[in-house]
Scaffold this motif. Sequence first.
Motif, PDB file in Angstrom:
ATOM      1  N   VAL A  54     -61.215 -15.114  73.781  1.00  0.00           N
ATOM      2  CA  VAL A  54     -62.094 -16.477  73.213  1.00  0.00           C
ATOM      3  C   VAL A  54     -61.446 -18.075  74.519  1.00  0.00           C
ATOM      4  O   VAL A  54     -62.198 -18.045  75.683  1.00  0.00           O
ATOM      5  CB  VAL A  54     -62.397 -16.933  72.557  1.00  0.00           C
ATOM      6  CG1 VAL A  54     -63.261 -18.265  72.759  1.00  0.00           C
ATOM      7  CG2 VAL A  54     -63.491 -16.369  71.156  1.00  0.00           C
ATOM      8  N   PRO A  55     -60.002 -18.022  74.170  1.00  0.00           N
ATOM      9  CA  PRO A  55     -59.323 -18.959  74.777  1.00  0.00           C
ATOM     10  C   PRO A  55     -59.003 -17.747  76.089  1.00  0.00           C
ATOM     11  O   PRO A  55     -59.713 -18.641  77.794  1.00  0.00           O
ATOM     12  CB  PRO A  55     -58.036 -19.162  74.553  1.00  0.00           C
ATOM     13  CG  PRO A  55     -58.091 -18.330  73.396  1.00  0.00           C
ATOM     14  CD  PRO A  55     -59.423 -17.426  72.611  1.00  0.00           C
ATOM     15  N   LEU A  56     -58.933 -16.873  76.290  1.00  0.00           N
ATOM     16  CA  LEU A  56     -58.805 -16.077  77.876  1.00  0.00           C
ATOM     17  C   LEU A  56     -60.378 -16.070  78.996  1.00  0.00           C
ATOM     18  O   LEU A  56     -60.177 -16.335  79.615  1.00  0.00           O
ATOM     19  CB  LEU A  56     -58.177 -14.769  77.725  1.00  0.00           C
ATOM     20  CG  LEU A  56     -57.806 -13.996  78.574  1.00  0.00           C
ATOM     21  CD1 LEU A  56     -56.105 -14.667  79.277  1.00  0.00           C
ATOM     22  CD2 LEU A  56     -57.592 -12.386  78.473  1.00  0.00           C
ATOM     23  N   VAL A  57     -60.907 -15.857  78.229  1.00  0.00           N
ATOM     24  CA  VAL A  57     -62.195 -15.624  78.915  1.00  0.00           C
ATOM     25  C   VAL A  57     -62.520 -17.213  79.660  1.00  0.00           C
ATOM     26  O   VAL A  57     -63.093 -17.731  80.556  1.00  0.00           O
ATOM     27  CB  VAL A  57     -63.476 -15.473  77.629  1.00  0.00           C
ATOM     28  CG1 VAL A  57     -64.977 -15.841  78.495  1.00  0.00           C
ATOM     29  CG2 VAL A  57     -63.730 -14.079  77.631  1.00  0.00           C
ATOM     30  N   ARG A  58     -62.341 -18.054  78.445  1.00  0.00           N
ATOM     31  CA  ARG A  58     -62.314 -19.536  79.025  1.00  0.00           C
ATOM     32  C   ARG A  58     -61.323 -19.841  80.163  1.00  0.00           C
ATOM     33  O   ARG A  58     -62.344 -20.322  81.175  1.00  0.00           O
ATOM     34  CB  ARG A  58     -63.104 -20.647  77.724  1.00  0.00           C
ATOM     35  CG  ARG A  58     -63.541 -20.711  76.841  1.00  0.00           C
ATOM     36  CD  ARG A  58     -63.287 -21.695  76.099  1.00  0.00           C
ATOM     37  NE  ARG A  58     -64.023 -21.597  74.549  1.00  0.00           N
ATOM     38  CZ  ARG A  58     -65.624 -21.517  74.458  1.00  0.00           C
ATOM     39  NH1 ARG A  58     -66.674 -22.529  75.453  1.00  0.00           N
ATOM     40  NH2 ARG A  58     -66.375 -22.133  73.435  1.00  0.00           N
ATOM     41  N   LEU A  59     -60.806 -19.672  79.500  1.00  0.00           N
ATOM     42  CA  LEU A  59     -59.823 -19.373  81.450  1.00  0.00           C
ATOM     43  C   LEU A  59     -60.147 -19.278  82.501  1.00  0.00           C
ATOM     44  O   LEU A  59     -60.065 -19.998  83.883  1.00  0.00           O
ATOM     45  CB  LEU A  59     -58.424 -19.485  80.450  1.00  0.00           C
ATOM     46  CG  LEU A  59     -57.342 -19.842  81.811  1.00  0.00           C
ATOM     47  CD1 LEU A  59     -57.182 -20.856  81.909  1.00  0.00           C
ATOM     48  CD2 LEU A  59     -56.072 -18.744  80.638  1.00  0.00           C
ATOM     49  N   VAL A  60     -59.899 -17.743  82.491  1.00  0.00           N
ATOM     50  CA  VAL A  60     -60.737 -17.035  83.853  1.00  0.00           C
ATOM     51  C   VAL A  60     -62.028 -17.792  83.816  1.00  0.00           C
ATOM     52  O   VAL A  60     -61.992 -17.452  85.777  1.00  0.00           O
ATOM     53  CB  VAL A  60     -61.001 -15.758  83.438  1.00  0.00           C
ATOM     54  CG1 VAL A  60     -60.895 -14.634  84.172  1.00  0.00           C
ATOM     55  CG2 VAL A  60     -59.404 -15.120  82.903  1.00  0.00           C
ATOM     56  N   THR A  61     -63.071 -17.659  83.412  1.00  0.00           N
ATOM     57  CA  THR A  61     -64.373 -18.229  83.868  1.00  0.00           C
ATOM     58  C   THR A  61     -64.812 -19.572  84.500  1.00  0.00           C
ATOM     59  O   THR A  61     -65.960 -19.889  84.764  1.00  0.00           O
ATOM     60  CB  THR A  61     -65.634 -17.908  83.263  1.00  0.00           C
ATOM     61  OG1 THR A  61     -65.559 -18.775  82.085  1.00  0.00           O
ATOM     62  CG2 THR A  61     -65.811 -16.171  83.016  1.00  0.00           C
ATOM     63  N   TRP A  62     -63.048 -20.563  83.804  1.00  0.00           N
ATOM     64  CA  TRP A  62     -63.634 -21.879  84.497  1.00  0.00           C
ATOM     65  C   TRP A  62     -64.265 -22.090  86.089  1.00  0.00           C
ATOM     66  O   TRP A  62     -65.061 -23.117  85.745  1.00  0.00           O
ATOM     67  CB  TRP A  62     -62.313 -21.936  83.870  1.00  0.00           C
ATOM     68  CG  TRP A  62     -61.760 -24.329  84.000  1.00  0.00           C
ATOM     69  CD1 TRP A  62     -61.499 -24.591  84.826  1.00  0.00           C
ATOM     70  CD2 TRP A  62     -62.373 -25.601  83.045  1.00  0.00           C
ATOM     71  NE1 TRP A  62     -61.930 -26.337  84.771  1.00  0.00           N
ATOM     72  CE2 TRP A  62     -62.969 -26.330  83.843  1.00  0.00           C
ATOM     73  CE3 TRP A  62     -63.008 -24.869  81.939  1.00  0.00           C
ATOM     74  CZ2 TRP A  62     -62.736 -27.508  83.014  1.00  0.00           C
ATOM     75  CZ3 TRP A  62     -63.685 -26.228  81.423  1.00  0.00           C
ATOM     76  CH2 TRP A  62     -63.172 -27.722  81.842  1.00  0.00           C
ATOM     77  N   PRO A  63     -63.434 -21.759  87.203  1.00  0.00           N
ATOM     78  CA  PRO A  63     -63.269 -21.711  88.506  1.00  0.00           C
ATOM     79  C   PRO A  63     -65.465 -21.496  88.178  1.00  0.00           C
ATOM     80  O   PRO A  63     -66.112 -22.477  89.356  1.00  0.00           O
ATOM     81  CB  PRO A  63     -62.975 -21.250  88.681  1.00  0.00           C
ATOM     82  CG  PRO A  63     -61.909 -20.719  88.156  1.00  0.00           C
ATOM     83  CD  PRO A  63     -62.320 -20.951  87.142  1.00  0.00           C
ATOM     84  N   TRP A  64     -65.995 -20.821  87.571  1.00  0.00           N
ATOM     85  CA  TRP A  64     -67.701 -20.589  87.664  1.00  0.00           C
ATOM     86  C   TRP A  64     -68.791 -20.957  86.765  1.00  0.00           C
ATOM     87  O   TRP A  64     -69.768 -20.236  86.689  1.00  0.00           O
ATOM     88  CB  TRP A  64     -67.523 -19.087  88.231  1.00  0.00           C
ATOM     89  CG  TRP A  64     -66.796 -18.355  88.967  1.00  0.00           C
ATOM     90  CD1 TRP A  64     -66.907 -18.104  90.516  1.00  0.00           C
ATOM     91  CD2 TRP A  64     -65.945 -17.632  89.308  1.00  0.00           C
ATOM     92  NE1 TRP A  64     -66.136 -17.814  91.530  1.00  0.00           N
ATOM     93  CE2 TRP A  64     -64.936 -17.368  90.046  1.00  0.00           C
ATOM     94  CE3 TRP A  64     -64.470 -17.521  88.217  1.00  0.00           C
ATOM     95  CZ2 TRP A  64     -63.519 -17.357  90.855  1.00  0.00           C
ATOM     96  CZ3 TRP A  64     -63.145 -16.845  88.167  1.00  0.00           C
ATOM     97  CH2 TRP A  64     -62.988 -17.016  89.555  1.00  0.00           C
ATOM     98  N   ARG A  65     -67.998 -21.886  86.313  1.00  0.00           N
ATOM     99  CA  ARG A  65     -68.501 -22.186  85.189  1.00  0.00           C
ATOM    100  C   ARG A  65     -69.661 -23.443  85.465  1.00  0.00           C
ATOM    101  O   ARG A  65     -70.423 -22.650  84.757  1.00  0.00           O
ATOM    102  CB  ARG A  65     -67.646 -23.563  83.571  1.00  0.00           C
ATOM    103  CG  ARG A  65     -67.918 -24.497  84.636  1.00  0.00           C
ATOM    104  CD  ARG A  65     -66.384 -25.860  83.779  1.00  0.00           C
ATOM    105  NE  ARG A  65     -66.154 -26.971  84.174  1.00  0.00           N
ATOM    106  CZ  ARG A  65     -65.302 -27.286  85.475  1.00  0.00           C
ATOM    107  NH1 ARG A  65     -64.915 -25.947  85.974  1.00  0.00           N
ATOM    108  NH2 ARG A  65     -65.600 -27.998  86.070  1.00  0.00           N
ATOM    109  N   SER A  66     -69.977 -23.420  86.133  1.00  0.00           N
ATOM    110  CA  SER A  66     -71.355 -24.693  86.379  1.00  0.00           C
ATOM    111  C   SER A  66     -71.985 -23.695  87.661  1.00  0.00           C
ATOM    112  O   SER A  66     -73.442 -24.001  87.614  1.00  0.00           O
ATOM    113  CB  SER A  66     -71.481 -25.276  87.695  1.00  0.00           C
ATOM    114  OG  SER A  66     -69.968 -26.282  87.033  1.00  0.00           O
ATOM    115  N   ALA A  67     -71.877 -22.314  87.704  1.00  0.00           N
ATOM    116  CA  ALA A  67     -72.928 -21.258  88.937  1.00  0.00           C
ATOM    117  C   ALA A  67     -73.744 -20.420  87.843  1.00  0.00           C
ATOM    118  O   ALA A  67     -72.681 -20.094  86.345  1.00  0.00           O
ATOM    119  CB  ALA A  67     -72.292 -19.959  89.029  1.00  0.00           C
ATOM    120  N   ALA A  68     -74.936 -20.356  88.162  1.00  0.00           N
ATOM    121  CA  ALA A  68     -75.747 -19.162  87.348  1.00  0.00           C
ATOM    122  C   ALA A  68     -74.858 -18.162  86.669  1.00  0.00           C
ATOM    123  O   ALA A  68     -74.675 -18.170  84.890  1.00  0.00           O
ATOM    124  CB  ALA A  68     -77.125 -19.511  87.307  1.00  0.00           C
TER     125      ALA A  68
END
Length: 856
Positions: free
Chosen positions: A436-450
């Motif tokens: 969970v924390p690792l996925v949040r960290l890795v995907t943070w730059p693309w969190r706004s894209a669909a």
Amino acid sequence: MRIAWQMVRHRFAGFAGTFVAIALGVAVVAGATTIYLSSRPEAPERYSASPVLVRSPSVGTNDYGEPEYRSWTAAQAADLTARLGAVPGVVTAAADPAFYVQRLAGGKATGDPEAARIDGHAWSSAALGGYRLTAGTAPQRPGEVAIAGSPPGSRIEVLTADGPANWTVTGTVGGPGFYVADDVALRMSPGVRVIGLTVGGDAAAVAEAARGVAGSAGEVVTGAGRDSLEPVSVTRTRWLGAQLLIALVGLGAFVAVFVVASTCALSAAQRRREIGLLRAVGATPGQVRRMMYAETLVVAVLGALAGLPIGALTAPLLAGPLVDAGLEPAGFTVTAQPLALAAAFALGMVVALGGVWVAARRASRAPALDALREAAIERRAMTPARWIVGAGSAAGGVLLLSFLPRMDVSVQSDAGMGAAMLLLTAAALLAPVVIVPLVRLVTWPWRSAAIGMLVREGTLVAVRRVASTSAPVLLTVGFTVLLTGTIATIEDLAGADEAAKLPAATVVAPDGTPGLSDAAVRAQSGTSRLPTRVLIAHGGATTGYDAAGVPAAEFAEAAGIPATDSADSADTAGTGSRDTASTQATETTGASAPNSPGAPASDSAEAGGPGSPTGNATAGGTTAGDGSAAASGLVLDPAAARMLGAVEGSVVALRWADGTAERVRVAAVADADPGLLLPREAVRRHDPAALTDAVLLSGPSVAAVGARAMPVREYVQISIDEEGDLVDLFLAVLISLTVGYTGLAVANTLLMATAARRPEFRALRLAGATTGQVLRVVSAEAVLAVVVGTALGGLVAGVCLGGVRAAAEAELSRPVPLVVPWGAAATVTAACALVALAATAGPVLRHRAAAAGGAS
């Protein structure tokens, strides 16, 4: 069981991963075990006509747990052979002295160098293999030989421990080896260790009578016991092959459990609704568990039945490559081994049930309503049992690593691998906590894209699916980085250490031979050591020691005794004129006077021990205190001296390689490598087959047969590369096996997961997503799972490599550089990512039409 069979029949796609994992695991185990059981010690071919063999007595075991034998002297062997020949039923009794000889072609040594160490034999011993002359006569004088493949009267060029020689072929014999006159063989060999008997009647009766004749002076072996006489070089080759096979079996079983466990866990998670319905209609937890066990057992039986013939048929095909790789001796063949197949089948069942155990228990404990609710979304990725086992494994691995520097060197590798397995298990079990924390960290730059949002949220609500996919990647990356990193660090360290031990810039080393002859050593200007093995009696026991013969000047310096001018001049080139003179004297007079054949190992010559009065005790045939004092006695290093309870001036009971026993004075206790130094001329006199490892040059090199000059670093690198080639082969096989399992697990997990997500994909299509966008979503999720597994595996491997480096630094008391195999890690990660992408893209494309139909 009938219901389980019906479930497997109608839902085989869901069990495909388990089926393939078991089939592959059983094939690997069946093939490896078949090869292992086929590779058993065998008596040398040259004893094929001798059903009864008498070997020299054992005096204990060496540092590797192998029996340590003392040789008979020439006279002892002759006396015992004569008495054995008089036993009723014995047709021929022949001693088999073995010595180094290697054929030359165009001035270059040919054949297997290690086998050449014992390729020379006495003519009378040819009868032990049933070899007869097909032409010519038997050799009778020095320089005559009987061999196979050369006509009588021809001349051959050979290399012996003394140097190159031209021999005349007097006879053609129907068997391998070089056969010379008996007295010549005895002068060229370091004693005798085997006497063979050919019999004309009951071999068992002859063996019993032979035991009465030999007494404590020899050990009679018959039947399968003769296989223990296999040459050490062949046994070492078999041992190398056995290590690879054992590693294959162990790693194959370990990885198969991971694959089966992850597959079963995902299958159980996808069947929550089905299991919930069973619970709702009255199925008990025990019935649910038994159903899952039965289903897995059915799949395991089918997988094992598919894997057994694959392993059995593949094993014989691997015999040739194993021989070529130096992991099995020449002539090795694979035979049918029913026990191997039975063991592989049983292991397949155990692996399957072990893999499904956790998933079955967890699925059976869920109440009916909870199971129905959890069918829509995962509510709890971690269970108490998973927390306990994961945390316990992590603690055990860390504890092992912390104690690694204080462990004995002989167990550090096993302890390090055990720690790695514990930590990898812990990482796999605790992965949902990190995901969970690792996925949040890795995907943070693309969190706004669909697409980024879909990947992020879809992964966070399917932690178990990601954990099941990342577990095999974690295992593969962890093992790859750990194994390759450890080996690379050790090889780099070994090369630097070995080079530092050799002060010379250039050395003369063997060229296609197991060592340097005296002629090659005499031609050089430099220093050398002549290795030998001696036995020393102390405290009622006898222990073997690696020793080295050194020139008189070097021996005097080590012993702290002023060397005479004559001694110095005699050893200018690392051996001296006295070496040549002593060799000629030995060839003229034969071995030293023996003790009686029936005497026990601790005979009169060994009556003295450490601390005995010294006086003028003989030392290697020279009286201490005469004009040759610089070349007498022995030098012990402090460790050997403590073990023997010896001090300077003590007398130790020493037995030479040729079986001669003497009382030798300790000239000094000083640093020595190896732990025992002797005068070179004494070593040559008692070990005429010994070969020098290398000469450290102090001047220009001189061309010699079987020798070549090279920089010291290149010389050190040769042995490192030889070991490295075997290690690389081990790594390639083990990593290929692990990557194969990983690809299977990742592909199966993603195929199952993607196929089960068809309703989700239809919803995306109804919302306007194109097939390309769906592909990008599932592909990004797959790559994300691979990234998670790579990160966890790399973390575990890094911790373990740190523990290995700490152990090395503690042993060497200096910093050790850590070699990280970035290339191997990147290659394995890329392979896992490609498999993951292929496994996710296939189901999406295959169901494109169905998804489009659902959207319309």
